[in-house]
Design an enzyme around this catalytic site. Sequence first.
Site, short mmCIF file in Angstrom:
data_model
loop_
_atom_site.label_atom_id
_atom_site.label_comp_id
_atom_site.label_asym_id
_atom_site.label_seq_id
_atom_site.Cartn_x
_atom_site.Cartn_y
_atom_site.Cartn_z
N GLY A 45 -29.54 13.36 65.27
CA GLY A 45 -28.66 14.42 64.41
C GLY A 45 -28.99 14.17 62.86
CB SER A 46 -28.74 16.59 59.91
OG SER A 46 -27.44 16.81 60.20
N GLY A 114 -23.49 16.42 70.97
CA GLY A 114 -24.54 16.94 71.87
C GLY A 114 -25.19 18.26 71.55
CD GLU A 122 -26.12 11.74 70.54
OE1 GLU A 122 -26.49 11.94 69.39
OE2 GLU A 122 -25.21 12.52 70.95
C1 A5P Z 1 -27.11 14.89 68.80
O1 A5P Z 1 -27.11 15.17 70.25
C2 A5P Z 1 -25.42 15.13 68.40
O2 A5P Z 1 -24.69 14.38 69.15
C3 A5P Z 1 -25.27 14.84 66.89
O3 A5P Z 1 -25.03 13.68 66.71
C4 A5P Z 1 -24.33 15.92 66.57
O4 A5P Z 1 -24.85 17.20 67.05
C5 A5P Z 1 -24.14 15.98 65.08
O5 A5P Z 1 -25.40 16.32 64.62
P1 A5P Z 1 -25.38 16.71 62.86
O6 A5P Z 1 -25.27 15.41 62.29
O7 A5P Z 1 -26.92 17.15 62.72
O8 A5P Z 1 -24.48 17.68 62.60
#
Ligand code: A5P
Length: 254
Positions: A45-46, A114, A122
């Site tokens: 994620g970002s 997710g 994860e």
């Molecule tokens: C990835 O599958 C997610 O669990 C991310 O960790 C979660 O969506 C947070 O993403 P951002 O940091 O982009 O908000």
Amino acid sequence: MSDATERGGAGSVPSADTLAEWKRAAAHAAVATIPEDAIVGLGSGSTAELMLRELAARVGQGSRVTGVPTSEHTGQVAAALGIPLADVNDVPALTVSIDGADEVTLPRLDLIKGRGGALLREKLIAATSRFRIIIVDATKIVVTLASAHPIPVEVVPFGWHRTADRLVALGARPALRLAPSALSTDPNAAPYVTDGGNYILDCMFGPIPQPDVLAAYIKAVVGVVEHGLFIGMTERVYVGGPAGVQMYDRPRSP
Ligand code: A5P
């Protein structure tokens, strides 16, 4: 845009730049706590991507950390940044994992994860980690999970319509997640496919006061591989916000 909005002041909607700064500050605080030779679960994620940059800086300064990625994308970014990587099958346990989240409750540190589609890996990495750290901006803190966002549920493609029926029976309103390029109005749009080759059903439930109970029910549904409720799987959260970074540790069980 008002000055308060630019700076993410109380009661305003933070700008994208402000959110990025809050996320980066949380990532920086988390990475600063990692031991020199740690095996680190690398989230997706970002926010996690900002953490990778902080971790790469530590590697550049001589830190001997090894990363274990939670997604193909994270592995590619980490490798490009020069972070040494290992496969989760080759390490008995991870020292720590650092990941983002979509929603976080205080003080229990329960999560929804997710939205980026990596929830299965994860959760596997979180389950293999001795200490789990979540990094978020202040907009991710909620009173009750699932009030505003769906719970992502990873399902096997075979018979997914019937798996969706079983989730409806639990009170969900499931929507098949589509590939990033797909138009939601296209009845033949391609589904989003996870790194594990599965589909994701984004399930609106409305507020869930007992997330552990719902988590067990969803997990028991035939066709479900995993879901995005992370209950009792986080030791610490760093929250970046207008007052700087706040740290929350999960209260010990009595
Ligand atoms: C990835 O599958 C997610 O669990 C991310 O960790 C979660 O969506 C947070 O993403 P951002 O940091 O982009 O908000």
